[in-house]
Design a protein around this motif. Structure first.
Motif, PDB file in Angstrom:
ATOM      1  N   UNK A 159       4.243   6.083   9.916  1.00  0.00           N
ATOM      2  CA  UNK A 159       3.701   5.333   8.778  1.00  0.00           C
ATOM      3  C   UNK A 159       2.928   6.261   7.842  1.00  0.00           C
ATOM      4  N   UNK A 160       2.145   7.176   8.405  1.00  0.00           N
ATOM      5  CA  UNK A 160       1.410   8.137   7.575  1.00  0.00           C
ATOM      6  C   UNK A 160       2.366   9.013   6.778  1.00  0.00           C
ATOM      7  N   UNK A 161       3.445   9.455   7.435  1.00  0.00           N
ATOM      8  CA  UNK A 161       4.443  10.301   6.745  1.00  0.00           C
ATOM      9  C   UNK A 161       5.107   9.527   5.623  1.00  0.00           C
ATOM     10  N   UNK A 162       5.374   8.256   5.864  1.00  0.00           N
ATOM     11  CA  UNK A 162       6.033   7.419   4.874  1.00  0.00           C
ATOM     12  C   UNK A 162       5.145   7.205   3.649  1.00  0.00           C
ATOM     13  N   UNK A 163       3.842   7.123   3.875  1.00  0.00           N
ATOM     14  CA  UNK A 163       2.896   6.914   2.774  1.00  0.00           C
ATOM     15  C   UNK A 163       2.705   8.179   1.928  1.00  0.00           C
TER      16      UNK A 163
END
Length: 132
Positions: free
Chosen positions: A127-131
């Motif tokens: 999720x952090x990478x996606x953001x």
């Protein structure tokens, strides 16, 4: 023989077993088809001789005793059995469901508390990478 060890040492032993098992299972992505007991034991030996302070404190006579290693192997199996049979918490289930929904991915199976922890950390990282 294990029962005669100081309580602190037995606790550290238990924590070491959990740590090595968790580390090994993470390295194979909790893919049970990739599980190899020999590789797990290889990682255990490496940890024991290079990272486990409690093992360094053990008397050499105990380390050389086959009965000690037999009891230690039994303890490893016992701890692993406990770990894989401890169900995920309601909070972990809710968090995985939340992360799966936010990431828009299909739900997936997970069987125990430790595996749920792994997937939560993995999904949070995704999720952090996606953001970014």
């Amino acid at each position: 023989m294990l029962k005669q060890l100081p309580h602190r040492m037995k606790m550290n032993m238990t924590l070491s077993i959990k740590k090595v098992f968790e580390r090994y299972m993470a390295s194979i992505g909790w893919d049970e088809t990739q599980y190899d007991a020999a590789k797990l034991m290889e990682e255990w030996r490496h940890y024991l001789y290079n990272e486990a302070a409690w093992f360094a404190e053990l008397d050499d006579a105990i380390k050389a005793n086959p009965q000690f290693h037999e009891q230690l192997a039994d303890r490893i199996n016992e701890i692993i059995d406990q770990l894989v049979n401890e169900p995920p918490t309601d909070e972990q289930i809710a968090e995985i469901n939340r992360l799966v929904e936010r990431l828009g991915i299909d739900d997936f199976p997970y069987g125990c508390k430790l595996e749920a922890k792994y997937h939560i950390e993995r999904l949070q990282h995704e999720l952090k990478k996606k953001k970014s």
